[in-house]
Enzyme design. Sequence first.
Site, PDB file in Angstrom:
ATOM      1  N   PRO A   2      30.528  23.106  -5.622  1.00 48.78           N
ATOM      2  CA  PRO A   2      30.693  24.552  -5.722  1.00 48.78           C
ATOM      3  C   PRO A   2      29.779  25.301  -4.765  1.00 48.78           C
ATOM      4  O   PRO A   2      28.592  25.017  -4.681  1.00 48.78           O
ATOM      5  CB  PRO A   2      30.329  24.851  -7.179  1.00 48.78           C
ATOM      6  N   GLU A   3      30.339  26.232  -4.044  1.00 50.93           N
ATOM      7  CA  GLU A   3      29.553  27.155  -3.228  1.00 50.93           C
ATOM      8  C   GLU A   3      29.778  28.544  -3.808  1.00 50.93           C
ATOM      9  O   GLU A   3      30.335  28.678  -4.896  1.00 50.93           O
ATOM     10  CB  GLU A   3      29.982  27.048  -1.756  1.00 50.93           C
ATOM     11  N   LYS A  57      24.382  30.927  -5.196  1.00 55.46           N
ATOM     12  CA  LYS A  57      25.085  29.975  -6.054  1.00 55.46           C
ATOM     13  C   LYS A  57      24.459  29.900  -7.433  1.00 55.46           C
ATOM     14  O   LYS A  57      24.785  29.012  -8.229  1.00 55.46           O
ATOM     15  CB  LYS A  57      25.064  28.587  -5.398  1.00 55.46           C
ATOM     16  N   HIS A 108      29.686  13.433 -19.664  1.00 56.79           N
ATOM     17  CA  HIS A 108      28.973  14.235 -18.669  1.00 56.79           C
ATOM     18  C   HIS A 108      28.486  15.576 -19.227  1.00 56.79           C
ATOM     19  O   HIS A 108      27.945  16.384 -18.499  1.00 56.79           O
ATOM     20  CB  HIS A 108      29.867  14.479 -17.449  1.00 56.79           C
ATOM     21  N   ARG A 127      26.475  14.145 -12.054  1.00 55.37           N
ATOM     22  CA  ARG A 127      25.296  13.553 -11.396  1.00 55.37           C
ATOM     23  C   ARG A 127      23.960  14.144 -11.833  1.00 55.37           C
ATOM     24  O   ARG A 127      22.923  13.794 -11.282  1.00 55.37           O
ATOM     25  CB  ARG A 127      25.445  13.680  -9.888  1.00 55.37           C
ATOM     26  N   ARG A 277      23.544  16.494   7.503  1.00 55.79           N
ATOM     27  CA  ARG A 277      24.724  16.965   6.781  1.00 55.79           C
ATOM     28  C   ARG A 277      26.004  16.617   7.525  1.00 55.79           C
ATOM     29  O   ARG A 277      26.079  16.778   8.751  1.00 55.79           O
ATOM     30  CB  ARG A 277      24.678  18.495   6.606  1.00 55.79           C
TER      31      ARG A 277
END
Length: 287
Positions: A2-3, A57, A108, A127, A277
């Site tokens: 997500p950005e 964000k 999760h 994660r 990146r």
Amino acid sequence: MPELPEVETVKRQLDKKLIGKTIESVEVLSEKQVGSDEFYETRLIGKTFDLIERIGKLLIFSFFGEADLFILGHLKMTGQIIYEDSIGTTSGGGHTLTENDAELPNRHTRIIFNLDDGTTLYFNDLRKFGYMKLATKSEVAKAKSNYGPEPIDPNFDCEHFYQVIHKSAMPIKPLLLDQKRFAGLGNIYVDEALFRAGVLPSRPANKVTKVESLKLCQATGQVMRESIELGGTTFMNFTDTGGESGNFKDKLQVFGKQGTPCPRCSGEITKIKLRGRGTHFCPNCQK
DNA sequence: CGGATTGTTCTTCC
DNA sequence: CGGAAGAACAATCC
């Protein structure tokens, strides 16, 4: 991943669902990401959601009549905030829900908020990079101070944009990813904006001309605004079981398109590593 | 099984 | 001291 547009999408959905709801109970399943269960319970039970803000964000939740109690939420790579109504329909989103994980809570799920009208808010994070942490007013202020102006702001100043990038010899891409300079761009939208502006990610920022700077400045805002209109995107199969899936991934022109023809010149989209990146661009039409 | 994955923060260095 | 570069970090997938 997500950005800004994905976080904004989540914020807008929560605006409609969460405000005015009171927390009846809390279940902490990952203390590392959210803080201790006891702490959460003593502070949050009986509190009613007020405003939900987004900066960059980061999500900031506040509560009616509570001037010094907030939740700071960051989804990082794989976080999701999912709202489930009393008949089990969900909305919200973030990372992929695989079929096995469609039932909530699942392996999760990191924290559960049970609300007074029988609905439920989940924070899931495969994660465990993200967080949903209690914060004081001063901690919120400190967090906010780490973010620069947002390209999607209608008042975002492209002259200021030029002045900032003009000062640095850094490659333009990592500079644009610096949240302190400009807030909200992540790896996907920065590659897309650079493609739209015809500027190579590796170009030293101070070598970007004024004309290119204006193009780039406008592209950063455009690409994120367009994505918000389409409900955001994530690179992997973004599914939002509430039905509002993010469709911007169909609009991606370079991200993840390595080896395919450039939509503009039919050259080959290339992927390199820039400052650690993954970076996608067209070596032919980006200069 | 090692490398890739990301935004952020910490460490190091000039 | 400030800016920039790199490493670390969280955990999992392929």
